[in-house]
Design a protein around this motif. Sequence first.
Motif, short mmCIF file in Angstrom:
data_model
loop_
_atom_site.label_atom_id
_atom_site.label_comp_id
_atom_site.label_asym_id
_atom_site.label_seq_id
_atom_site.Cartn_x
_atom_site.Cartn_y
_atom_site.Cartn_z
N ASP A 53 1.44 -1.47 -0.12
CA ASP A 53 0.26 -0.26 0.02
C ASP A 53 0.81 1.81 -0.22
O ASP A 53 0.48 1.90 -0.18
CB ASP A 53 -1.10 0.04 1.08
CG ASP A 53 -1.83 0.83 0.95
OD1 ASP A 53 -2.66 1.45 -0.30
OD2 ASP A 53 -2.68 1.34 2.02
N VAL A 54 1.76 1.22 1.31
CA VAL A 54 2.75 2.30 0.89
C VAL A 54 3.27 2.81 -0.26
O VAL A 54 3.71 3.46 -0.98
CB VAL A 54 4.43 2.52 1.84
CG1 VAL A 54 4.61 3.80 1.99
CG2 VAL A 54 2.73 2.48 3.55
N LEU A 55 4.11 0.94 -0.38
CA LEU A 55 4.79 1.10 -2.11
C LEU A 55 3.66 1.75 -3.49
O LEU A 55 4.46 2.68 -4.35
CB LEU A 55 5.35 -0.23 -2.40
CG LEU A 55 6.60 -0.36 -1.75
CD1 LEU A 55 6.70 -1.96 -1.24
CD2 LEU A 55 7.70 0.43 -1.32
N LEU A 56 2.63 1.70 -3.78
CA LEU A 56 1.55 1.88 -4.52
C LEU A 56 1.98 3.90 -4.61
O LEU A 56 1.78 4.03 -5.69
CB LEU A 56 0.70 1.24 -4.80
CG LEU A 56 0.85 0.38 -4.71
CD1 LEU A 56 -0.92 -1.36 -4.24
CD2 LEU A 56 0.63 -0.31 -6.44
N ASP A 57 0.85 3.86 -2.85
CA ASP A 57 1.28 5.42 -2.99
C ASP A 57 2.80 5.96 -4.08
O ASP A 57 2.53 7.36 -3.75
CB ASP A 57 1.35 5.65 -1.83
CG ASP A 57 -0.42 4.97 -1.19
OD1 ASP A 57 -1.01 5.37 -2.24
OD2 ASP A 57 -0.82 5.26 0.10
N LEU A 58 3.60 5.81 -3.80
CA LEU A 58 4.72 6.27 -4.79
C LEU A 58 4.06 6.55 -6.02
O LEU A 58 5.07 7.41 -6.96
CB LEU A 58 5.96 5.72 -4.44
CG LEU A 58 6.15 5.83 -2.90
CD1 LEU A 58 7.86 4.77 -2.80
CD2 LEU A 58 6.65 6.89 -2.36
N VAL A 59 3.56 6.11 -6.33
CA VAL A 59 3.15 6.01 -8.26
C VAL A 59 1.44 7.08 -8.50
O VAL A 59 0.18 6.55 -7.24
CB VAL A 59 3.23 4.11 -8.61
CG1 VAL A 59 2.87 4.73 -10.13
CG2 VAL A 59 3.63 3.41 -8.91
#
Length: 145
Positions: A53-59
């Motif tokens: 979830d956190v990693l996806l927020d970087l996109v």
Amino acid sequence: MKRPGTINFDGLADRMPGMGRDAASIRRRIEAMEGLLERMFVLPGINKPIGLDVLLDLVPVVGPAVGAVMGSWLAWEARNLGMSKWQMARMFGNVGVDLLLGAIPWIGAIPDFFFRSNSRNLRIIKRHLDKHHPATATIEGVVKG
């Protein structure tokens, strides 16, 4: 009546381990999805678990939307358990807040450290399961030796 040569997917899903519609299978699936989204690995130095979830927020744009779809899947599984409309509304509200916070490019990942919508939704589902399907309860803790 089943036609010759067709596959009964409902029966197939029930025979596959963890893929059934029973409460224990649903519990295992939602716990695994929450772990993937919120606790995939621990950040060294600060010892804080983060997930997809956190990693996806970087996109920008696409990432938070994909995270919201994955988080909504938890709510869909909860619907299959027969949870109340109030519980479902709370869960979709958590996903919506996460989507809005994550929509801020790059900075949107920061609130995910503090507002973990999928963990909140997992707690709502576990409370329901523990009350209505107590045989599926698991004991959580750390074994020290």
